[in-house]
Design an enzyme around this catalytic site. Structure first.
Site, PDB file in Angstrom:
ATOM      1  N   ALA A 109       0.806  -1.239   0.000  1.00  0.00           N
ATOM      2  CA  ALA A 109       0.000   0.000   0.000  1.00  0.00           C
ATOM      3  C   ALA A 109       0.831   1.276   0.000  1.00  0.00           C
ATOM      4  O   ALA A 109       0.270   2.364   0.145  1.00  0.00           O
ATOM      5  CB  ALA A 109      -0.998   0.023   1.152  1.00  0.00           C
ATOM      6  N   ALA A 110       2.144   1.179  -0.203  1.00  0.00           N
ATOM      7  CA  ALA A 110       2.943   2.408  -0.276  1.00  0.00           C
ATOM      8  C   ALA A 110       2.493   3.265  -1.462  1.00  0.00           C
ATOM      9  O   ALA A 110       2.375   4.493  -1.349  1.00  0.00           O
ATOM     10  CB  ALA A 110       4.428   2.065  -0.405  1.00  0.00           C
ATOM     11  N   GLY A 111       2.219   2.613  -2.589  1.00  0.00           N
ATOM     12  CA  GLY A 111       1.736   3.350  -3.748  1.00  0.00           C
ATOM     13  C   GLY A 111       0.369   3.962  -3.511  1.00  0.00           C
ATOM     14  O   GLY A 111       0.086   5.090  -3.949  1.00  0.00           O
ATOM     15  N   ASP A 112      -0.494   3.237  -2.801  1.00  0.00           N
ATOM     16  CA  ASP A 112      -1.824   3.763  -2.486  1.00  0.00           C
ATOM     17  C   ASP A 112      -1.719   4.965  -1.563  1.00  0.00           C
ATOM     18  O   ASP A 112      -2.465   5.945  -1.697  1.00  0.00           O
ATOM     19  CB  ASP A 112      -2.682   2.684  -1.836  1.00  0.00           C
ATOM     20  CG  ASP A 112      -2.945   1.512  -2.765  1.00  0.00           C
ATOM     21  OD1 ASP A 112      -3.005   1.730  -3.992  1.00  0.00           O
ATOM     22  OD2 ASP A 112      -3.089   0.380  -2.273  1.00  0.00           O
TER      23      ASP A 112
END
Length: 314
Positions: free
Chosen positions: A259-262
């Protein structure tokens, strides 16, 4: 939905996380390290929660199953004060799930069983409800864990009424140029940028070249995330001048990259809808996603706004 809220239309998944010493090869059985962890996730829900924690007013549309996972996914949104009134409990499909193998260095391998997510927009009654509130939104945020046709229809509808569309091209898939030209902000990582453009992205300079190519599709702002190397934002201002803005990432100890991109998408969206200049918005997003990787879990590891602002000086 409250006037001016950010509208997210996307996926909700229950993440089933197993820590492993390494990724298994075909035909191999590995013993996981520790117990199975259940963490609310899904790209759409992750981005919605990130926005809410970072100061945004958020509504979300999507689908879950009539099962315990669906109930828990909805509870997670409501805990964050996200308007979930546009989320439907599907009569036939189960809630989406993601099977995540997490390595000791924080990297992961993920398989998604989409379930009810692939019915978003297929239900014309729900689609009509989404369109009815779209005019009240400050922005529409989309990803590609729901049907592509739904993404295309919503992008077109938003463009026609002047609502900015932030599209996260993940998981990577090709989209028609006509749809891309209706996107206000396109956010993608190196792999996704390579797939969409047909050119490899392995450096900041590669990202600059590819971003310029993608802007030729008619997209005002293109953002390419570069993992531990930060992110690049290329935009055209109202005077028609192009700006290339690079933001390095702070060094952090990586626990979980899920979820780093989210988190990045959520942070950038909040900052841009607040009217922050692109360079400030990019800095905010890079620092937010860097904080995310220091904590376990998709939604459970998303940072609060105060943490991000404090990280500027740490």
């Amino acid at each position: 939905m409250a006037q001016g809220a950010i509208l997210v239309v996307g996926s909700l998944n229950m993440d089933q996380v197993v820590r492993v010493t390494r990724m298994p090869v075909v035909g191999e059985t590995l013993l996981g390290a520790g117990s199975l962890k259940l963490v609310p996730g899904g790209k759409g829900a992750n981005q919605a929660v990130a926005m809410a924690r970072l100061g945004g007013q958020v509504a979300m549309a999507g689908r879950v199953g009539r099962d315990p996972f669906g109930e828990r996914l909805l509870d997670a949104l409501e805990t964050e004060r996200i308007d979930a009134s546009l989320i439907v409990a599907d009569q036939d499909e189960a809630s989406g799930v993601a099977f995540i193998f997490l390595s000791p260095d924080g990297d992961n391998s993920i398989i998604v069983a989409a379930g009810a997510n692939m019915q978003v927009g297929e239900d014309e009654e729900q689609f009509a409800r989404i369109l009815a509130v779209l005019r009240q939104a400050s922005a529409l945020v989309l990803q590609l864990e729901i049907p592509i046709e739904t993404v295309k229809r919503l992008t077109k509808a938003a463009a026609e009424i002047g609502i900015p569309v932030i599209l996260n091209l993940a998981p990577a898939q090709s989209l028609p140029r006509a749809t891309l030209s209706e996107v206000s902000v396109l956010i993608l990582n190196e792999t996704e940028a390579s797939i969409l453009s047909g050119q490899r992205v392995e450096s900041v300079e590669d990202a600059r070249i590819v971003a310029a190519v993608l802007q030729g599709y008619g997209i005002k702002t293109v953002v390419i995330t570069l993992g531990a190397h930060g992110a690049l934002l290329v935009t055209i201002d109202d005077a028609g001048k192009m700006h290339n803005i690079y933001q390095a990432a702070p060094r952090v100890s990586v626990v979980d990259t899920t979820a780093a991109g989210d988190c990045f998408v959520g942070a950038l969206t909040v900052a841009l809808t607040e009217g922050q200049p692109p360079e400030d918005a990019l800095r905010f997003a890079v620092h937010a996603s860097a904080l995310k990787v220091t904590k376990f879990g998709a939604q459970s590891g998303l940072p609060m706004r105060e943490e991000v602002l404090a990280s500027y000086h740490s």
